[in-house]
Write a protein that holds these residues in place. Structure first.
Motif, mmCIF file in Angstrom:
data_model
loop_
_atom_site.group_PDB
_atom_site.id
_atom_site.type_symbol
_atom_site.label_atom_id
_atom_site.label_comp_id
_atom_site.label_asym_id
_atom_site.label_seq_id
_atom_site.Cartn_x
_atom_site.Cartn_y
_atom_site.Cartn_z
ATOM 1 N N THR A 299 0.828 -1.207 0.000
ATOM 2 C CA THR A 299 0.000 0.000 0.000
ATOM 3 C C THR A 299 0.863 1.258 0.000
ATOM 4 O O THR A 299 0.582 2.219 -0.738
ATOM 5 N N LEU A 300 1.918 1.257 0.798
ATOM 6 C CA LEU A 300 2.810 2.418 0.848
ATOM 7 C C LEU A 300 3.525 2.624 -0.487
ATOM 8 O O LEU A 300 3.712 3.768 -0.937
ATOM 9 N N PHE A 301 3.912 1.517 -1.136
ATOM 10 C CA PHE A 301 4.554 1.628 -2.439
ATOM 11 C C PHE A 301 3.589 2.183 -3.488
ATOM 12 O O PHE A 301 3.985 2.963 -4.363
ATOM 13 N N VAL A 302 2.317 1.766 -3.404
ATOM 14 C CA VAL A 302 1.300 2.291 -4.330
ATOM 15 C C VAL A 302 1.183 3.806 -4.176
ATOM 16 O O VAL A 302 1.148 4.555 -5.164
ATOM 17 N N MET B 199 -13.230 -5.345 -4.291
ATOM 18 C CA MET B 199 -11.944 -4.998 -4.896
ATOM 19 C C MET B 199 -11.954 -5.359 -6.379
ATOM 20 O O MET B 199 -12.248 -6.493 -6.741
ATOM 21 N N GLN B 200 -11.624 -4.379 -7.216
ATOM 22 C CA GLN B 200 -11.710 -4.538 -8.664
ATOM 23 C C GLN B 200 -10.337 -4.681 -9.313
ATOM 24 O O GLN B 200 -9.325 -4.228 -8.759
ATOM 25 N N ASP B 201 -10.329 -5.283 -10.490
ATOM 26 C CA ASP B 201 -9.104 -5.350 -11.281
ATOM 27 C C ASP B 201 -8.953 -4.016 -12.003
ATOM 28 O O ASP B 201 -9.234 -3.883 -13.202
ATOM 29 N N SER B 202 -8.509 -3.020 -11.261
ATOM 30 C CA SER B 202 -8.407 -1.664 -11.803
ATOM 31 C C SER B 202 -7.329 -1.568 -12.884
ATOM 32 O O SER B 202 -7.392 -0.697 -13.754
ATOM 33 N N ALA B 203 -6.334 -2.448 -12.835
ATOM 34 C CA ALA B 203 -5.296 -2.446 -13.872
ATOM 35 C C ALA B 203 -5.897 -2.798 -15.225
ATOM 36 O O ALA B 203 -5.576 -2.184 -16.249
ATOM 37 N N LEU B 204 -6.795 -3.786 -15.250
ATOM 38 C CA LEU B 204 -7.469 -4.158 -16.493
ATOM 39 C C LEU B 204 -8.374 -3.025 -16.962
ATOM 40 O O LEU B 204 -8.417 -2.702 -18.154
ATOM 41 N N ALA B 205 -9.092 -2.407 -16.031
ATOM 42 C CA ALA B 205 -9.984 -1.296 -16.382
ATOM 43 C C ALA B 205 -9.195 -0.141 -17.001
ATOM 44 O O ALA B 205 -9.607 0.427 -18.021
ATOM 45 N N PHE C 24 -8.923 4.137 -7.908
ATOM 46 C CA PHE C 24 -9.466 2.951 -7.244
ATOM 47 C C PHE C 24 -8.333 2.030 -6.809
ATOM 48 O O PHE C 24 -8.354 1.476 -5.709
ATOM 49 N N SER C 25 -7.329 1.887 -7.663
ATOM 50 C CA SER C 25 -6.201 1.008 -7.353
ATOM 51 C C SER C 25 -5.476 1.466 -6.093
ATOM 52 O O SER C 25 -5.120 0.653 -5.234
ATOM 53 N N VAL C 26 -5.274 2.772 -5.982
ATOM 54 C CA VAL C 26 -4.611 3.314 -4.795
ATOM 55 C C VAL C 26 -5.485 3.128 -3.564
ATOM 56 O O VAL C 26 -5.044 2.621 -2.525
ATOM 57 N N TRP C 27 -6.780 3.489 -3.697
ATOM 58 C CA TRP C 27 -7.659 3.482 -2.536
ATOM 59 C C TRP C 27 -7.964 2.069 -2.033
ATOM 60 O O TRP C 27 -7.927 1.811 -0.834
ATOM 61 N N HIS C 28 -8.279 1.120 -2.947
ATOM 62 C CA HIS C 28 -8.721 -0.190 -2.452
ATOM 63 C C HIS C 28 -7.592 -0.965 -1.783
ATOM 64 O O HIS C 28 -7.843 -1.844 -0.963
ATOM 65 N N ASN C 29 -6.334 -0.641 -2.119
ATOM 66 C CA ASN C 29 -5.225 -1.253 -1.385
ATOM 67 C C ASN C 29 -5.139 -0.704 0.035
ATOM 68 O O ASN C 29 -4.780 -1.427 0.970
ATOM 69 N N ILE C 30 -5.478 0.574 0.197
ATOM 70 C CA ILE C 30 -5.482 1.170 1.534
ATOM 71 C C ILE C 30 -6.630 0.600 2.355
ATOM 72 O O ILE C 30 -6.437 0.099 3.471
ATOM 73 N N SER C 31 -7.843 0.653 1.813
ATOM 74 C CA SER C 31 -9.024 0.181 2.552
ATOM 75 C C SER C 31 -8.955 -1.320 2.807
ATOM 76 O O SER C 31 -9.336 -1.799 3.882
ATOM 77 N N GLY C 32 -8.445 -2.075 1.821
ATOM 78 C CA GLY C 32 -8.339 -3.520 1.990
ATOM 79 C C GLY C 32 -7.377 -3.889 3.098
ATOM 80 O O GLY C 32 -7.633 -4.802 3.892
#
Length: 322
Positions: free
Chosen positions: A16-19, A271-277, A296-304
């Protein structure tokens, strides 16, 4: 190999920190990431190739035994996949209208909502003590049907803002998603006694690839990501993810699943495959429609990570592998 595992564990622990760090670099120094985003190898963009590497990594960890497991207990896997493709697209559609979004912003949010489950959900499910086997099975099924579901849902829910090239999008998604997974399964099946070293290193490669994808997509949109018109996507993305968790958890409770299964369903829905989106957004639509996916990719790693941590502290926490 021990060093690689240690690096992988370190990257996983602080992913998450790396993201967040990569997101900051992309906005402040967008040049290298923008060049990467516009680079093509043949007819495929560099972002598409990176995503294919991630999905090959997913495929090479699978064997026919994994598909048999799904076949033995298909109901929960099917229910989880159906819940994912009903809950997340409808939440996206509702938020788009609630916040008055249109054009690339609306397309981007609905594209994220129409994506399959994200690979990060497997990690979060494991960390929280969820049913990882169920989580992986739902993720696999939702990913395999993505070439059909994504253009169909996008055409139904976002057709008034954009012309959806159904056939082109289907074949592109099939090439990017299904082919690498099947290739990975074939490699595992044929060289099963010799692939362990590759399997050991693929999580590290996959995580680095996801970080590079975030860097490329966010860099390409660095000028607009902080605009007032774009910042409205921040609450949309947060609500999309949190409502996904809430309704996914509620659905699993309604289906009377046990706690580890509830955790798996919660992460698989939310959690979505935001990379594919983001990859499909860049390939077929206005590049600005990829911004929602990156956020979404940044946020869902934090919330997850937060949710997994809270669940891990629960005294009823139990890990079940089926």
């Amino acid at each position: 190999m021990k060093t690689i595992k240690e690096i992988t564990n370190f990257l996983t622990k602080f992913f998450t920190l790396f993201v967040i760090l990569v997101a900051v670099v992309a906005i402040l120094v967008p040049g290298p990431g923008t060049s990467l985003a516009t680079t093509k190898i043949g007819h495929l963009s560099s972002v598409s190739i990176l995503l294919m590497i991630v999905l090959f990594g997913m495929g090479i960890t699978l064997s026919p035994v994994d598909f048999k497991r799904v076949a033995r207990n298909p109901l929960q896997v099917i229910l989880g996949t159906v819940a994912h493709y009903i809950i997340m697209p409808l939440i996206a559609f509702g938020l788009v209208h609630l916040f008055g979004l249109s054009g690339p912003a609306a397309v981007g949010v609905i594209l994220v909502g129409s994506a399959p489950s994200g690979t990060s959900s497997n990690v979060m499910s494991f960390l929280s003590g969820g049913d990882v086997a169920l989580d992986v099975s739902i993720g696999l099924l939702s990913t395999l049907v993505a070439p059909i579901m994504m253009p169909t849902l996008l055409k139904l829910l976002a057709g008034k803002w954009v012309n959806v090239p159904f056939e082109s999008m289907f074949f592109s998604a099939f090439q990017i998603v299904v082919v690498p997974i099947l290739l990975g399964v074939i490699v595992h099946t044929i060289f099963k006694q010799h692939v362990q070293k590759i399997i050991d290193i693929m999580p590290l490669i996959s995580q680095i690839a996801i970080l590079v994808i975030i860097l490329a997509v966010l860099s390409a949109n660095a000028k607009t990501v902080l605009a007032v018109s774009t910042l409205v996507l921040v609450p949309v993305v947060i609500l999309h993810n949190l409502l996904g968790y809430t309704l996914g958890y509620g659905f699993s409770k309604l289906m009377k699943m046990d706690l580890p299964q509830q955790k798996a369903i919660t992460f698989e829905v939310g959690m979505q495959d935001s990379a594919l989106a983001s990859t499909l957004a860049i390939s077929f639509f206005n590049p600005a429609s990829a911004i929602a996916a990156v956020m979404f990719s940044v946020w869902h790693n934090i919330s997850g990570s937060v949710l997994a941590s809270l669940w891990k502290k629960n005294k009823n926490n139990t890990y079940i592998s089926k």
